[in-house]
Design a protein around this motif. Structure first.
Motif, PDB file in Angstrom:
ATOM      1  N   ASP A 194      22.810 -11.782  -9.537  1.00  0.00           N
ATOM      2  CA  ASP A 194      22.195 -11.030  -8.440  1.00  0.00           C
ATOM      3  C   ASP A 194      20.688 -10.889  -8.667  1.00  0.00           C
ATOM      4  O   ASP A 194      19.887 -10.972  -7.733  1.00  0.00           O
ATOM      5  N   PHE A 195      20.335 -10.651  -9.927  1.00  0.00           N
ATOM      6  CA  PHE A 195      18.924 -10.507 -10.290  1.00  0.00           C
ATOM      7  C   PHE A 195      18.168 -11.803  -9.997  1.00  0.00           C
ATOM      8  O   PHE A 195      17.087 -11.794  -9.409  1.00  0.00           O
ATOM      9  N   ILE A 196      18.766 -12.936 -10.359  1.00  0.00           N
ATOM     10  CA  ILE A 196      18.125 -14.238 -10.155  1.00  0.00           C
ATOM     11  C   ILE A 196      18.020 -14.560  -8.667  1.00  0.00           C
ATOM     12  O   ILE A 196      16.998 -15.071  -8.196  1.00  0.00           O
ATOM     13  N   GLU A 197      19.081 -14.258  -7.906  1.00  0.00           N
ATOM     14  CA  GLU A 197      19.057 -14.543  -6.474  1.00  0.00           C
ATOM     15  C   GLU A 197      17.946 -13.760  -5.774  1.00  0.00           C
ATOM     16  O   GLU A 197      17.356 -14.228  -4.798  1.00  0.00           O
ATOM     17  N   HIS A 198      17.652 -12.564  -6.286  1.00  0.00           N
ATOM     18  CA  HIS A 198      16.553 -11.773  -5.725  1.00  0.00           C
ATOM     19  C   HIS A 198      15.241 -12.544  -5.848  1.00  0.00           C
ATOM     20  O   HIS A 198      14.449 -12.594  -4.906  1.00  0.00           O
ATOM     21  N   PHE A 199      15.023 -13.171  -6.989  1.00  0.00           N
ATOM     22  CA  PHE A 199      13.769 -13.898  -7.203  1.00  0.00           C
ATOM     23  C   PHE A 199      13.764 -15.245  -6.504  1.00  0.00           C
ATOM     24  O   PHE A 199      12.704 -15.841  -6.299  1.00  0.00           O
ATOM     25  N   ALA A 200      14.935 -15.732  -6.131  1.00  0.00           N
ATOM     26  CA  ALA A 200      14.982 -16.976  -5.371  1.00  0.00           C
ATOM     27  C   ALA A 200      14.702 -16.731  -3.891  1.00  0.00           C
ATOM     28  O   ALA A 200      14.079 -17.553  -3.222  1.00  0.00           O
ATOM     29  N   ASN A 201      15.140 -15.559  -3.383  1.00  0.00           N
ATOM     30  CA  ASN A 201      15.063 -15.303  -1.947  1.00  0.00           C
ATOM     31  C   ASN A 201      14.003 -14.283  -1.535  1.00  0.00           C
ATOM     32  O   ASN A 201      13.564 -14.271  -0.391  1.00  0.00           O
ATOM     33  N   GLN A 202      13.608 -13.411  -2.444  1.00  0.00           N
ATOM     34  CA  GLN A 202      12.622 -12.386  -2.107  1.00  0.00           C
ATOM     35  C   GLN A 202      11.520 -12.328  -3.164  1.00  0.00           C
ATOM     36  O   GLN A 202      11.338 -11.313  -3.830  1.00  0.00           O
ATOM     37  N   PRO A 203      10.805 -13.424  -3.363  1.00  0.00           N
ATOM     38  CA  PRO A 203       9.825 -13.466  -4.462  1.00  0.00           C
ATOM     39  C   PRO A 203       8.508 -12.787  -4.129  1.00  0.00           C
ATOM     40  O   PRO A 203       7.454 -13.392  -4.098  1.00  0.00           O
ATOM     41  N   LEU A 204       8.576 -11.489  -3.831  1.00  0.00           N
ATOM     42  CA  LEU A 204       7.378 -10.693  -3.557  1.00  0.00           C
ATOM     43  C   LEU A 204       7.364  -9.488  -4.481  1.00  0.00           C
ATOM     44  O   LEU A 204       8.417  -8.996  -4.882  1.00  0.00           O
ATOM     45  N   LEU A 205       6.193  -9.009  -4.794  1.00  0.00           N
ATOM     46  CA  LEU A 205       6.093  -7.883  -5.704  1.00  0.00           C
ATOM     47  C   LEU A 205       4.878  -7.053  -5.341  1.00  0.00           C
ATOM     48  O   LEU A 205       3.786  -7.582  -5.186  1.00  0.00           O
TER      49      LEU A 205
END
Length: 255
Positions: free
Chosen positions: A94-105
């Motif tokens: 789930d953590f990785i999918e977040h960075f694949a689909n929502q790569p904003l910070l």
């Protein structure tokens, strides 16, 4: 550099002790200093990686290159899950999918940082070595005792800041360098001799200052004088304050 869409490295068939090791952009014990050098030298704007944090075993760090600097953000391990900012992730996937689909910070200063591409742990290097023809016959007079490894100290920073005059309260642009416990300022970047050297061991506080008409100001408090400085942006002022406060904390620990 490997394809950004490939988030996992090749894993062996046996189950690894830590699932993090299956992540191709997890860099284990890479230090903060080495991370900054790696991303600034070889990465691009938006390159990021995951590494252990010195804060403790339950902390990880996401380091991301944002133009000409590297920002670091904490990830907290809670049982099998991960906490990042306001988000909770029950599994590493789930953590990785977040960075694949929502790569904003977004940072605390309100700046939006784009995470574009994970920086892989394994990078192919060209096999190019120069051949040694002959050692020079010239003698330097040096011995093995002169071969002392040396590198810039941690926590160095430099850049232009506006500085308020001591008597005439006008503002002038000065080039500042921070190295070890010395903050020097110069008339300009090309000048070798500083106008003044501030010894941070005598500094009692560094803080944002809102008493001036200008924005993005902060001050350094010394017994004989308070120095007022202004950065171009709030982010830059925040970076100066954080690194100067870290310096002061290290000085106090050593006393």
């Amino acid at each position: 550099m490997s394809d950004c869409s490939s988030l996992y490295s090749d894993c062996s068939s046996k189950e690894l002790e830590d699932e993090l090791e299956t992540l191709g952009w997890y860099h284990y014990d890479l230090s903060r200093h080495a991370t900054e050098a790696l991303l600034l030298s070889n990465g691009s704007d938006g390159s990021y990686l995951l590494r252990k944090s010195h804060e403790g075993p339950n902390f990880l760090a996401i380091s991301v290159r944002a133009k000409d600097s590297v920002k670091h953000f904490h990830v907290t391990r809670k049982g099998d899950g991960y906490s990042f900012g306001f988000n909770e992730f029950p599994t590493l996937r789930d953590f990785i999918e977040h960075f694949a689909n929502q790569p904003l910070l977004g940072s605390e200063t309100g700046t939006l940082i784009m995470l574009k591409c994970p920086y892989p742990r394994r990078v192919e290097e060209p096999s190019i070595y120069e051949s040694v023809r002959v050692h020079t016959a010239m003698q330097t007079g040096r011995t093995e005792n002169d071969l002392v490894a040396n590198a810039p100290s941690l926590g160095t920073k430099e850049g232009y800041l506006l500085k308020q005059g001591a008597i005439i309260k006008n503002w002038k642009t000065r080039w500042f360098t921070l190295n070890r416990n010395e903050l020097k300022y110069f008339k300009d970047k090309m000048f070798e001799e500083p106008i003044r050297i501030l010894d941070l061991t005598s500094c009692s506080a560094v803080q944002f200052d809102y008493s001036q008409e200008k924005v993005n100001c902060f001050c350094l408090v010394f017994p004989e004088r308070t120095f007022y400085l202004c950065a171009k942006t709030g982010v830059e002022a925040d970076e100066w304050i954080k690194i100067l406060r870290w310096k002061l904390s290290q000085i106090r620990k050593g006393r």
